[in-house]
Motif scaffolding. Structure first.
Motif, PDB file in Angstrom:
ATOM      1  N   UNK A  92       0.786  -1.219   0.000  1.00  0.00           N
ATOM      2  CA  UNK A  92       0.000   0.000   0.000  1.00  0.00           C
ATOM      3  C   UNK A  92       0.816   1.265   0.000  1.00  0.00           C
ATOM      4  N   UNK A  93       1.925   1.261   0.732  1.00  0.00           N
ATOM      5  CA  UNK A  93       2.763   2.462   0.841  1.00  0.00           C
ATOM      6  C   UNK A  93       4.065   2.284   0.066  1.00  0.00           C
ATOM      7  N   UNK A  94       4.644   1.094   0.147  1.00  0.00           N
ATOM      8  CA  UNK A  94       5.897   0.857  -0.562  1.00  0.00           C
ATOM      9  C   UNK A  94       5.757   0.846  -2.064  1.00  0.00           C
ATOM     10  N   UNK A  95       4.518   0.535  -2.547  1.00  0.00           N
ATOM     11  CA  UNK A  95       4.255   0.526  -3.977  1.00  0.00           C
ATOM     12  C   UNK A  95       5.231  -0.382  -4.720  1.00  0.00           C
ATOM     13  N   UNK A  96       5.282  -1.654  -4.310  1.00  0.00           N
ATOM     14  CA  UNK A  96       6.161  -2.608  -4.978  1.00  0.00           C
ATOM     15  C   UNK A  96       5.668  -2.850  -6.393  1.00  0.00           C
ATOM     16  N   UNK A  97       6.571  -3.304  -7.237  1.00  0.00           N
ATOM     17  CA  UNK A  97       6.223  -3.555  -8.634  1.00  0.00           C
ATOM     18  C   UNK A  97       5.266  -4.749  -8.725  1.00  0.00           C
ATOM     19  N   UNK A  98       4.278  -4.632  -9.572  1.00  0.00           N
ATOM     20  CA  UNK A  98       3.282  -5.693  -9.702  1.00  0.00           C
ATOM     21  C   UNK A  98       2.287  -5.715  -8.565  1.00  0.00           C
ATOM     22  N   UNK A  99       2.080  -4.583  -7.919  1.00  0.00           N
ATOM     23  CA  UNK A  99       1.201  -4.503  -6.740  1.00  0.00           C
ATOM     24  C   UNK A  99      -0.206  -4.988  -7.060  1.00  0.00           C
ATOM     25  N   UNK A 100      -0.736  -4.579  -8.195  1.00  0.00           N
ATOM     26  CA  UNK A 100      -2.114  -4.949  -8.541  1.00  0.00           C
ATOM     27  C   UNK A 100      -2.264  -6.449  -8.691  1.00  0.00           C
ATOM     28  N   UNK A 101      -1.318  -7.080  -9.351  1.00  0.00           N
ATOM     29  CA  UNK A 101      -1.400  -8.533  -9.557  1.00  0.00           C
ATOM     30  C   UNK A 101      -1.224  -9.297  -8.250  1.00  0.00           C
ATOM     31  N   UNK A 102      -0.400  -8.766  -7.376  1.00  0.00           N
ATOM     32  CA  UNK A 102      -0.232  -9.409  -6.068  1.00  0.00           C
ATOM     33  C   UNK A 102      -1.534  -9.339  -5.273  1.00  0.00           C
ATOM     34  N   UNK A 103      -2.200  -8.202  -5.314  1.00  0.00           N
ATOM     35  CA  UNK A 103      -3.487  -8.073  -4.621  1.00  0.00           C
ATOM     36  C   UNK A 103      -4.546  -8.983  -5.234  1.00  0.00           C
ATOM     37  N   UNK A 104      -4.477  -9.176  -6.560  1.00  0.00           N
ATOM     38  CA  UNK A 104      -5.404 -10.111  -7.208  1.00  0.00           C
ATOM     39  C   UNK A 104      -5.173 -11.521  -6.690  1.00  0.00           C
ATOM     40  N   UNK A 105      -3.911 -11.891  -6.496  1.00  0.00           N
ATOM     41  CA  UNK A 105      -3.599 -13.217  -5.949  1.00  0.00           C
ATOM     42  C   UNK A 105      -4.179 -13.378  -4.556  1.00  0.00           C
ATOM     43  N   UNK A 106      -4.028 -12.345  -3.717  1.00  0.00           N
ATOM     44  CA  UNK A 106      -4.600 -12.397  -2.366  1.00  0.00           C
ATOM     45  C   UNK A 106      -6.129 -12.476  -2.420  1.00  0.00           C
ATOM     46  N   UNK A 107      -6.737 -11.754  -3.360  1.00  0.00           N
ATOM     47  CA  UNK A 107      -8.188 -11.802  -3.501  1.00  0.00           C
ATOM     48  C   UNK A 107      -8.653 -13.192  -3.911  1.00  0.00           C
ATOM     49  N   UNK A 108      -7.957 -13.796  -4.865  1.00  0.00           N
ATOM     50  CA  UNK A 108      -8.311 -15.149  -5.295  1.00  0.00           C
ATOM     51  C   UNK A 108      -8.124 -16.138  -4.149  1.00  0.00           C
ATOM     52  N   UNK A 109      -7.067 -15.950  -3.357  1.00  0.00           N
ATOM     53  CA  UNK A 109      -6.821 -16.847  -2.219  1.00  0.00           C
ATOM     54  C   UNK A 109      -7.968 -16.803  -1.222  1.00  0.00           C
ATOM     55  N   UNK A 110      -8.608 -15.638  -1.087  1.00  0.00           N
ATOM     56  CA  UNK A 110      -9.740 -15.523  -0.159  1.00  0.00           C
ATOM     57  C   UNK A 110     -10.971 -16.265  -0.642  1.00  0.00           C
ATOM     58  N   UNK A 111     -11.049 -16.526  -1.939  1.00  0.00           N
ATOM     59  CA  UNK A 111     -12.226 -17.196  -2.496  1.00  0.00           C
ATOM     60  C   UNK A 111     -12.072 -18.706  -2.545  1.00  0.00           C
ATOM     61  N   UNK A 112     -10.898 -19.229  -2.275  1.00  0.00           N
ATOM     62  CA  UNK A 112     -10.689 -20.674  -2.338  1.00  0.00           C
ATOM     63  C   UNK A 112     -11.385 -21.367  -1.169  1.00  0.00           C
ATOM     64  N   UNK A 113     -12.149 -22.412  -1.434  1.00  0.00           N
ATOM     65  CA  UNK A 113     -12.768 -23.161  -0.322  1.00  0.00           C
ATOM     66  C   UNK A 113     -11.722 -23.974   0.420  1.00  0.00           C
ATOM     67  N   UNK A 114     -11.978 -24.197   1.701  1.00  0.00           N
ATOM     68  CA  UNK A 114     -11.025 -24.947   2.510  1.00  0.00           C
ATOM     69  C   UNK A 114     -10.874 -26.389   2.019  1.00  0.00           C
ATOM     70  N   UNK A 115     -11.923 -26.924   1.415  1.00  0.00           N
ATOM     71  CA  UNK A 115     -11.835 -28.285   0.896  1.00  0.00           C
ATOM     72  C   UNK A 115     -10.754 -28.417  -0.172  1.00  0.00           C
ATOM     73  N   UNK A 116     -10.514 -27.325  -0.924  1.00  0.00           N
ATOM     74  CA  UNK A 116      -9.480 -27.359  -1.952  1.00  0.00           C
ATOM     75  C   UNK A 116      -8.075 -27.261  -1.375  1.00  0.00           C
ATOM     76  N   UNK A 117      -7.969 -26.827  -0.128  1.00  0.00           N
ATOM     77  CA  UNK A 117      -6.667 -26.652   0.513  1.00  0.00           C
ATOM     78  C   UNK A 117      -6.259 -27.850   1.364  1.00  0.00           C
ATOM     79  N   UNK A 118      -7.196 -28.737   1.648  1.00  0.00           N
ATOM     80  CA  UNK A 118      -6.927 -29.805   2.608  1.00  0.00           C
ATOM     81  C   UNK A 118      -5.790 -30.707   2.156  1.00  0.00           C
ATOM     82  N   UNK A 119      -5.862 -31.206   0.921  1.00  0.00           N
ATOM     83  CA  UNK A 119      -4.884 -32.194   0.476  1.00  0.00           C
ATOM     84  C   UNK A 119      -3.466 -31.642   0.415  1.00  0.00           C
ATOM     85  N   UNK A 120      -3.217 -30.482  -0.227  1.00  0.00           N
ATOM     86  CA  UNK A 120      -1.833 -29.963  -0.209  1.00  0.00           C
ATOM     87  C   UNK A 120      -1.339 -29.616   1.186  1.00  0.00           C
ATOM     88  N   UNK A 121      -2.225 -29.042   2.016  1.00  0.00           N
ATOM     89  CA  UNK A 121      -1.813 -28.704   3.377  1.00  0.00           C
ATOM     90  C   UNK A 121      -1.545 -29.958   4.207  1.00  0.00           C
TER      91      UNK A 121
END
Length: 271
Positions: A92-121
């Protein structure tokens, strides 16, 4: 005036509807099985009977389960807020390169169901030797909760007043000092709200703790309650006692920090 009173009446009715189930559970938790069988679940108890609560507490070692939930939820809340602040400060403040795409990754991570994370975790925790440990669950939920916290705080800190940051830089403050002496104090209401939400969300988690905490001594309160559902050795009063003990700590925590939550939401709205 009519609209004002209609809103108040609607809120009062909604509050009653929400509190009635809790009141029924509380009344049935402090009555005897004989009284329950004779008078039904909607009548007032003939006295204060704590046998169901005591028996349930001893049967599941509720004190140990309560400590596990407090330890996991409290640790996740604090660690997730710290990790969210560090990530959001860079984005937000440091303005790293690719900030928008990184936030998109975090947004997508919030939409993943826990059932999809069980096996790799599951396999990762097995390889790391963290399966069936409270530390493993703390790490998992810290990452999950901080994904949401990072996405939220990055948007908040992206609108942080640059005049304050420039004034701190002119005074010779480095990035770490600006973060802990300027950004964190100003953002404290938002961080307080996140802390409360992270604690309650982690406390109520059932699926992942059920999979990753298979030992009885490591189980949390929701897992202990879920495992005992349908137990033939539990009568209606003991089931009500288990439900009451399961929800009561979260309610107490919410009531204690209600002012903090309200103040944080109000300050955020004003900003």
């Amino acid at each position: 005036m009519i609209r004002k009173y209609s809103v108040l009446v609607s809120l009062a009715v909604l509050a009653v509807v929400m509190l009635v189930p809790f009141a029924i559970v509380t009344l049935n938790a402090v009555r005897s099985p004989a009284d329950y069988s004779a008078n039904g679940p909607l009548s007032l108890p003939d006295g204060l009977h704590l046998d169901g609560i005591v028996e349930f507490w001893n049967r599941v070692d509720f004190g140990g389960k309560l400590w596990n939930s407090l330890l996991i939820s409290g640790s996740v809340a604090v660690l997730a807020v710290v990790l969210s602040v560090l990530n959001a400060y860079a984005l937000g403040i440091g303005r790293v390169r690719g900030r928008t795409w990184i936030l998109v990754v975090f947004l997508v991570a919030n939409t993943l169901p826990q059932e999809a994370l069980v096996y790799p975790l599951y396999y990762l925790s097995k390889e790391a030797g963290l399966y069936d440990t409270r530390l493993g669950v703390i790490i998992i939920f810290t990452v999950i909760q901080s994904a949401f916290g990072t996405y939220l705080l990055a948007s908040v800190l992206g609108r942080f007043p640059h005049e304050i940051l420039e004034a701190a830089a002119l005074d010779g403050a480095g990035k770490w000092r600006v973060l802990w002496r300027v950004v964190v104090p100003v953002s404290r209401p938002t961080l307080s709200v996140l802390l409360i939400f992270f604690f309650i969300w982690t406390w109520n988690e059932f699926f992942l703790p059920l999979v990753f905490l298979i030992s009885n001594e490591n189980q949390t309160v929701p897992v202990a309650l879920g495992v005992l559902q349908g137990d033939k050795m539990m009568d209606a009063t003991m089931s009500s006692a288990s439900a009451l003990l399961g929800i009561l700590p979260a309610v107490v925590f919410f009531l204690i920090f209600q002012r903090t939550l309200t103040r944080g939401v109000t300050v955020g709205a004003i900003k």
